[in-house]
Scaffold this active site. Structure first.
Site: not given
Length: 462
Positions: A133-134, A158-159, A209-210, A231-232, A265, A364
């Site tokens: 979502w970011n 999507h989120a 995401g996480s 990509e976390l 990110c 984070e």
């Protein structure tokens, strides 16, 4: 009763959108459509695929006036920044431009008389994109466009926080005349997503995401031998040297720490400053941060909107409180209407007298808070930059390029910046190390990660 996904707006806590979760039957049908459409799409020339992508972009950009406030309602970014389509155009256009060259067969380096030997880059098949979502358009387009250019079909999930973005992509592809089944948007719950990834019907998944989400993706996909792009988390550092241009460093790093309410990110989450310029840098950083205006993202005067969800803001409050208990000093303490536990509205914060015993310097944050530490030399700075389970980007601020390179060579990270930060260049590969994940996006290397090699060893003289 039909299960739905509700999008709760951070602006006022209202339900901004609600969509039904796909039935298992509908999901299976979508996957079958993607599988059936893929061979035909792979036969379309790269140039023709590019025309579809460019038409999709123009269709998407035609929605700008609607999309900009829509993003604000969905995840809180102020409308004054105009959405994400500038970056979408840059990334997608570059990947379209290099596709012919990046996807062409690679001849064997040592020619042999009577033989023709080369490696073709074949599409993976059905690619699933699980987008965050970011930066809902930018992060999704990183994989959607190159996967389609490479000849795969794409399913986007999507989120929940940015539900409407998938619909915008679907509408844009429809307007571009993309063949049916080549791109599809689906609304799924976690259980359905895990079941689909474990079904063997998906050939590649790209997830942003996480770290916990990445582990769940790997677990769900175990045994299918599908390829993964993950990509976390991140905890991106900056190091300011004595010969840095401080005015540029301050302005750039404040923006890198707080743009998008710190929900980036590759945003700056910790800064290490050489003792010779520490006091001057901190003074400028604090003064620049105090210029932010926190408020309703639909108002042009707002430069920092709410975080996407109240629980994200509460994490920042917890990190700040813990740091203060351990001796940190907070310099902003901005008065913000509604800045209380359980609210997504929170002001930016700058902490000094911090150390790596505090979660704000180790875990984070993904929010508008940054810690600044004084260091004596390169060795101390490098050790601290590497004292993290993450590694996406690191920025070095100096007037000496070779010195920056020598430091960058020792930092455990996917990208080394000098005198800039919080930016993604589509000509350079986007990747991370350690818990930040694996795989690679964008650049010609990104195409290698969205194709599989197929060798041709042809004996032409008998």
């Amino acid at each position: 009763m039909t299960e739905t996904v509700k999008l709760i707006s951070p602006i006022d806590g209202s339900v901004y959108a609600e969509r039904p979760v796909a039935t298992d039957q509908a999901l299976n049908a979508a996957v079958e459509r993607a599988r059936a459409a893929q061979p035909g799409w792979a036969q379309v020339s790269v140039a023709e695929r590019g025309k579809y992508m460019l038409a999709m972009l123009e269709a998407l950009f035609s929605m700008t006036d609607e999309v900009v406030p829509e993003i604000a309602w969905q995840m809180g970014r102020p409308v004054r920044y105009g959405g994400e389509f500038g970056g979408v155009r840059e990334r997608a256009s570059y990947m379209i431009e290099i596709a012919e060259q990046a996807l062409k067969p690679v001849a064997a380096a040592n020619p042999k008389d009577g033989f023709r030997r080369y490696v073709k880059k074949e599409p993976l098949g059905v690619v699933m994109v699980i987008a965050p979502w970011n930066y809902p358009y930018l992060t999704a387009v990183n994989t959607i466009v190159p996967a389609l250019m490479a000849g795969s079909t794409v399913i986007l999930k999507h989120a929940a926080q940015t539900l409407l973005v998938g619909e915008r992509f679907a509408k844009a592809f429809e307007m571009a005349g993309l063949p049916k089944g080549v791109f599809q948007n689906v609304v799924l719950n976690h259980g359905q997503t895990e079941k689909l990834l474990g079904s063997g019907k998906i050939d590649h998944v790209n997830f942003t995401g996480s770290v916990g989400g990445g582990r769940a993706i790997e677990k769900a996909a175990a045994g299918t031998f599908m390829t993964l792009g993950l990509e976390l988390g991140g905890k991106d550092p900056a190091y300011v040297l004595p010969d840095a241009g401080l005015e540029n460093a301050v302005a750039s790093l404040v923006d890198g720490a707080f743009f998008n309410s710190g929900q980036c990110c590759c945003g700056i989450e910790r800064v290490y400053v050489h003792e010779k310029v520490y006091d001057q840098f901190v003074e400028g950083f604090i003064a620049e941060t105090k210029n932010y205006v926190v408020g309703n993202p639909l108002e042009q005067s707002t430069t920092l909107g709410p975080m996407a969800h109240a629980r994200f803001a509460d994490l920042i409050r917890e990190q700040k409180a813990e740091a203060l208990r351990k001796g940190a000093v907070a310099h902003i303490n901005m008065k913000v209407d509604g800045d209380v536990a359980g609210s997504p509205y929170i002001g930016p914060e700058v902490l000094t007298n911090v150390d790596h015993q505090m979660s704000v310097m180790r875990e984070e944050s993904f929010g508008p808070i940054v810690g600044i530490m004084k260091v004596r030399n390169d060795e101390e700075a490098i050790a601290l930059m590497n004292d993290s389970p993450y590694g996406l980007t690191a920025s070095i601020w100096t007037s000496d390029t070779e010195h920056a390179i020598s430091i960058g060579d020792r930092v455990e990270t996917g990208t080394v910046f000098m005198n800039r930060c919080d930016y993604l260049d589509p000509a350079l590969v986007w990747t991370g190390v350690k818990d930040t994940g694996k795989g690679a996006a964008l650049s010609a290397i990104g195409y290698d990660n969205l194709t599989r090699p197929k060798s041709y060893h042809l004996k032409e003289k008998i």
